[in-house]
Design an enzyme around this catalytic site. Structure first.
Site: not given
Length: 186
Positions: A89, A182, A155
């Site tokens: 991320s 995610h 996601d």
């Protein structure tokens, strides 16, 4: 098991490096207990894949500011040509920006994006155009021995189109998986 189903380091696993650096997503004040970072640390250490595994709390964990994280990666985590950076991320964006100006052994990107996704907090982090400058895709490719990337079709935080764009620009070894959201779990 998300990234572990496919060799996490992709076909580049045959290219040994000395150090693994784990760059977390924002909001992780205790990196070893957040998401799958502690699991990866323990698994990689137990398998002896690297001489050293850096799974260290990052400063400024909630805002993940570029001007804080990139110097920390260089000075404290020794992300250099002997290191593989695994970025998740916001950590993936940090890994990419870092590789624009630093040679690294390789990068593994999990849920990477190239825009701030319309989020003011992400915009303020300093990674994204226009305020963070245009992405220097060619420099990233040139400074990395290899680039492996994972994204899940479902996601809910980073749309798969973002990951596909990053993969296209970086010409990464791209793995698109189903059902991992995610990548909060190993």
């Amino acid at each position: 098991s998300a990234p572990a189903q496919v060799c996490f380091f992709g076909t580049a696993a045959a290219m040994p490096a000395k150090r693994l650096v784990i760059a977390p997503g924002n909001g992780c004040s205790d990196i070893r207990r957040s998401n799958w970072y502690g699991w990866l640390h323990d698994k990689v250490k137990s398998e002896g894949l690297f001489e050293e595994v850096k799974c260290t709390n990052f400063p400024d964990p909630y805002d993940a500011k570029r001007e804080v994280w990139l110097p920390f990666m260089e000075t404290e985590l020794q992300a250099d040509s002997d290191a593989v950076i695994v970025g998740h991320s916001s950590g993936a964006e940090a890994a990419m920006r870092y590789a624009e100006t630093h040679k690294v052994h390789g990068i593994v990107l999990v849920s990477a994006c190239h825009t701030d996704l319309g989020d003011a907090g992400e915009r303020a982090s300093g990674y994204y155009p226009p305020s963070g400058g245009e992405w220097r895709w060619a420099e990233i490719r040139e400074n990395c021995g290899y680039i492996v990337q994972f994204h899940s079709k479902d996601d809910h935080l980073v749309p798969v189109s973002e990951g596909r764009h990053v993969a296209e620009q970086l010409k990464s070894e791209y793995h698109e998986l189903d059902g991992h959201s995610h990548f909060f779990d190993p």
